[in-house]
Design an enzyme around this catalytic site. Structure first.
Site, PDB file in Angstrom:
ATOM      1  N   GLN A  94       0.823  -1.164   0.122  1.00 10.65           N
ATOM      2  CA  GLN A  94       0.077  -0.087   0.033  1.00 10.65           C
ATOM      3  C   GLN A  94       0.735   1.199   0.012  1.00 10.65           C
ATOM      4  O   GLN A  94       1.976   1.220   0.310  1.00 10.65           O
ATOM      5  CB  GLN A  94      -0.955   0.108   1.461  1.00 10.65           C
ATOM      6  CG  GLN A  94      -2.342  -0.740   0.984  1.00 10.65           C
ATOM      7  CD  GLN A  94      -2.011  -2.150   1.853  1.00 10.65           C
ATOM      8  OE1 GLN A  94      -1.034  -2.371   2.357  1.00 10.65           O
ATOM      9  NE2 GLN A  94      -2.989  -3.194   1.357  1.00 10.65           N
ATOM     10  N   ASN A 100      -4.041   0.918  -2.448  1.00  6.44           N
ATOM     11  CA  ASN A 100      -3.527  -0.364  -2.719  1.00  6.44           C
ATOM     12  C   ASN A 100      -2.725  -0.589  -3.776  1.00  6.44           C
ATOM     13  O   ASN A 100      -2.602   0.401  -4.491  1.00  6.44           O
ATOM     14  CB  ASN A 100      -4.718  -1.437  -2.847  1.00  6.44           C
ATOM     15  CG  ASN A 100      -5.509  -1.493  -1.849  1.00  6.44           C
ATOM     16  OD1 ASN A 100      -5.067  -1.638  -0.453  1.00  6.44           O
ATOM     17  ND2 ASN A 100      -6.955  -1.628  -1.926  1.00  6.44           N
ATOM     18  N   CYS A 118      -6.376   0.205   7.523  1.00  4.82           N
ATOM     19  CA  CYS A 118      -5.085  -0.253   7.341  1.00  4.82           C
ATOM     20  C   CYS A 118      -4.147  -0.423   8.955  1.00  4.82           C
ATOM     21  O   CYS A 118      -3.796   0.613   8.960  1.00  4.82           O
ATOM     22  CB  CYS A 118      -4.217   0.179   6.351  1.00  4.82           C
ATOM     23  SG  CYS A 118      -2.381  -0.959   5.964  1.00  4.82           S
ATOM     24  N   GLY A 119      -4.272  -1.412   9.415  1.00  2.05           N
ATOM     25  CA  GLY A 119      -3.908  -1.471  10.814  1.00  2.05           C
ATOM     26  C   GLY A 119      -2.317  -1.386  10.890  1.00  2.05           C
ATOM     27  O   GLY A 119      -1.860  -0.636  11.632  1.00  2.05           O
ATOM     28  N   ASN A 120      -1.736  -2.307   9.847  1.00  2.00           N
ATOM     29  CA  ASN A 120      -0.185  -2.209   9.796  1.00  2.00           C
ATOM     30  C   ASN A 120       0.412  -0.629   9.571  1.00  2.00           C
ATOM     31  O   ASN A 120       1.211  -0.164   9.952  1.00  2.00           O
ATOM     32  CB  ASN A 120       0.483  -3.280   9.070  1.00  2.00           C
ATOM     33  CG  ASN A 120       0.096  -4.442   9.755  1.00  2.00           C
ATOM     34  OD1 ASN A 120       0.634  -4.728  10.782  1.00  2.00           O
ATOM     35  ND2 ASN A 120      -0.152  -5.461   8.885  1.00  2.00           N
ATOM     36  N   HIS A 172     -14.428  -7.656   5.834  1.00  2.00           N
ATOM     37  CA  HIS A 172     -13.501  -8.791   6.018  1.00  2.00           C
ATOM     38  C   HIS A 172     -14.577  -9.965   5.979  1.00  2.00           C
ATOM     39  O   HIS A 172     -15.562  -9.984   6.597  1.00  2.00           O
ATOM     40  CB  HIS A 172     -12.933  -8.639   7.373  1.00  2.00           C
ATOM     41  CG  HIS A 172     -11.623  -7.736   7.458  1.00  2.00           C
ATOM     42  ND1 HIS A 172     -10.392  -7.926   6.856  1.00  2.00           N
ATOM     43  CD2 HIS A 172     -11.842  -6.530   7.468  1.00  2.00           C
ATOM     44  CE1 HIS A 172      -9.692  -6.935   6.881  1.00  2.00           C
ATOM     45  NE2 HIS A 172     -10.345  -5.926   7.500  1.00  2.00           N
ATOM     46  N   ASN A 176     -11.689  -8.521   2.133  1.00  2.00           N
ATOM     47  CA  ASN A 176     -10.386  -9.299   2.257  1.00  2.00           C
ATOM     48  C   ASN A 176     -10.794 -10.381   3.034  1.00  2.00           C
ATOM     49  O   ASN A 176     -11.578 -10.725   3.879  1.00  2.00           O
ATOM     50  CB  ASN A 176      -9.855  -8.224   3.603  1.00  2.00           C
ATOM     51  CG  ASN A 176      -9.455  -6.762   2.912  1.00  2.00           C
ATOM     52  OD1 ASN A 176      -8.591  -6.640   2.044  1.00  2.00           O
ATOM     53  ND2 ASN A 176     -10.252  -5.572   3.703  1.00  2.00           N
ATOM     54  N   GLU A 222      -5.846  -9.790   0.443  1.00  2.00           N
ATOM     55  CA  GLU A 222      -6.374  -8.338   0.594  1.00  2.00           C
ATOM     56  C   GLU A 222      -7.075  -8.139  -0.815  1.00  2.00           C
ATOM     57  O   GLU A 222      -6.415  -8.489  -1.742  1.00  2.00           O
ATOM     58  CB  GLU A 222      -5.299  -7.658   0.911  1.00  2.00           C
ATOM     59  CG  GLU A 222      -4.693  -7.797   2.385  1.00  2.00           C
ATOM     60  CD  GLU A 222      -3.898  -6.567   3.101  1.00  2.00           C
ATOM     61  OE1 GLU A 222      -4.604  -5.257   2.712  1.00  2.00           O
ATOM     62  OE2 GLU A 222      -2.985  -6.638   3.420  1.00  2.00           O
ATOM     63  N   ARG A 223      -7.814  -7.359  -0.688  1.00  2.00           N
ATOM     64  CA  ARG A 223      -8.585  -6.798  -1.906  1.00  2.00           C
ATOM     65  C   ARG A 223      -7.733  -5.714  -2.629  1.00  2.00           C
ATOM     66  O   ARG A 223      -7.189  -4.922  -1.696  1.00  2.00           O
ATOM     67  CB  ARG A 223     -10.054  -6.247  -1.895  1.00  2.00           C
ATOM     68  CG  ARG A 223     -10.240  -4.956  -0.812  1.00  2.00           C
ATOM     69  CD  ARG A 223     -11.415  -4.620  -0.645  1.00  2.00           C
ATOM     70  NE  ARG A 223     -11.503  -3.428   0.363  1.00  2.00           N
ATOM     71  CZ  ARG A 223     -12.572  -2.630   0.529  1.00  2.00           C
ATOM     72  NH1 ARG A 223     -13.758  -2.720  -0.170  1.00  2.00           N
ATOM     73  NH2 ARG A 223     -12.553  -1.676   1.147  1.00  2.00           N
ATOM     74  N   CYS A 248      -1.719  -8.499   7.617  1.00  2.00           N
ATOM     75  CA  CYS A 248      -3.060  -7.648   7.555  1.00  2.00           C
ATOM     76  C   CYS A 248      -3.564  -7.093   8.973  1.00  2.00           C
ATOM     77  O   CYS A 248      -4.075  -8.044   9.738  1.00  2.00           O
ATOM     78  CB  CYS A 248      -3.829  -8.273   6.695  1.00  2.00           C
ATOM     79  SG  CYS A 248      -5.334  -7.257   6.493  1.00  2.00           S
ATOM     80  N   SER A 272      -5.908  -5.029  10.192  1.00  2.00           N
ATOM     81  CA  SER A 272      -7.330  -5.162  10.191  1.00  2.00           C
ATOM     82  C   SER A 272      -7.737  -6.476   9.951  1.00  2.00           C
ATOM     83  O   SER A 272      -9.042  -6.962  10.629  1.00  2.00           O
ATOM     84  CB  SER A 272      -8.180  -4.167   9.029  1.00  2.00           C
ATOM     85  OG  SER A 272      -7.775  -4.490   7.794  1.00  2.00           O
ATOM     86  N   GLY A 273      -6.939  -7.319   9.280  1.00  2.24           N
ATOM     87  CA  GLY A 273      -7.612  -8.852   8.945  1.00  2.24           C
ATOM     88  C   GLY A 273      -7.342  -9.467  10.173  1.00  2.24           C
ATOM     89  O   GLY A 273      -8.041 -10.249  10.567  1.00  2.24           O
TER      90      GLY A 273
END
Length: 282
Positions: free
Chosen positions: A49, A69, A78-80, A166, A197, A215-216, A224, A226-227
């Site tokens: 990303q 993306n 996007c958590g990371n 998700h 996702n 991920e989409r 991921c 958020s995943g």
């Protein structure tokens, strides 16, 4: 923007990698085609990303950020990336080196806390299981598990929004899960009008999960954030993992720490961040 050079930082969180651009001076964000070119691992810088640091949108926030993306499409969460933005802002001096602060993402406002090991914990908000919020078509009421025929295969999955959609498929062995086959098939299914996702989760114990995510707009990534939050949310709803304790979510690129607090219903995520190199896109 394509006619001028751009300074960038290359970062990653548990292997989920990013190109970070500073647009706080009001510079326009790159168009989708340029985002995709920058993200290309052969002719560009290479990343999952692209993140842009921008002026804050809410009172009290130190900055905001947006997400593209690798195919040039935009993302809401996007958590990371949020942890990497936090680290970038601290290094820049825009956020305090010690203490908490707030950042704005496309999905909302996130409190950032410093971890005991010097890292960052992001408040990812409350998971939303309502099908319309995901969005998930075909159901009106949230369920612990959904059944859908996808290309002649019956797939059981959980669904949740973490600010982005998700689907979580529980598997016996994540190493042999058909990620490359079922991931894009479920993304293309009419049940997910905005794509999704797709996470493949193996429960090792009540506080340990192994996870791979397709991920989409990207494909399978090393991590991921958020995943990982979505997997814990879905599995906790089923009683497969514990709430109110840190769940180690082991991804191919590293391990994230996810806590789903019963008191306020919010999920908080901690994990590593790293600066890889600085450069200039000409």
């Amino acid at each position: 923007m394509s006619g001028s050079s751009m300074a960038f930082s290359k970062m990653h969180g548990a292997g989920n990698d990013f190109v970070v651009l500073d647009l706080r001076d009001g510079q326009a964000a790159p168009e989708a085609a340029l985002c995709a070119r920058i993200a290309d691992r052969h002719i560009g810088i290479g990343c999952d990303q692209l993140l842009t640091v921008e002026a804050p949108r809410s009172v009290g926030a130190v900055a905001s950020y947006r997400i593209w993306n690798s195919d040039g499409s935009t993302a809401q969460q996007c958590g990371n990336g949020a942890r990497c933005i936090a680290a970038w802002l601290v290094r820049d001096g825009a956020a305090p080196a010690a203490g908490d602060f707030v950042i704005d993402s496309p999905a909302g406002t996130h409190a950032v806390q410093r971890d005991a090991d010097g890292g960052f914990v992001i408040d990812m908000g409350a998971p939303d299981f309502i099908p319309a919020a995901v969005p998930l078509h075909g159901w009106d009421v949230a369920q612990d598990e959904y059944l859908r025929d996808v290309d002649g295969i019956a797939i059981r999955f959980g669904a949740v929004s973490m600010g982005n959609p998700h689907a979580v498929i529980e598997v016996a062995d994540v190493a042999t899960a058909p990620v490359a086959e079922l991931g894009p098939a479920l993304q293309a299914n009419a049940a997910f009008p905005q794509s999704v996702n797709v996470g493949f989760a193996e429960v090792v114990s009540r506080d340990h999960v192994r996870l791979r995510v397709f991920e989409r707009g990207v494909g399978e990534t090393l991590a991921c954030g958020s995943g990982a939050c979505a997997a814990v949310a879905v599995l906790a709803r089923r009683g497969r993992v514990d709430m109110d304790r840190a769940i180690a979510v082991e991804l191919p690129g590293g391990t994230l720490r996810i806590r789903y607090d019963q008191a306020d219903g919010r999920i908080r995520m901690g994990g590593p961040t790293a600066f890889v190199f600085e450069g200039e896109w000409l």
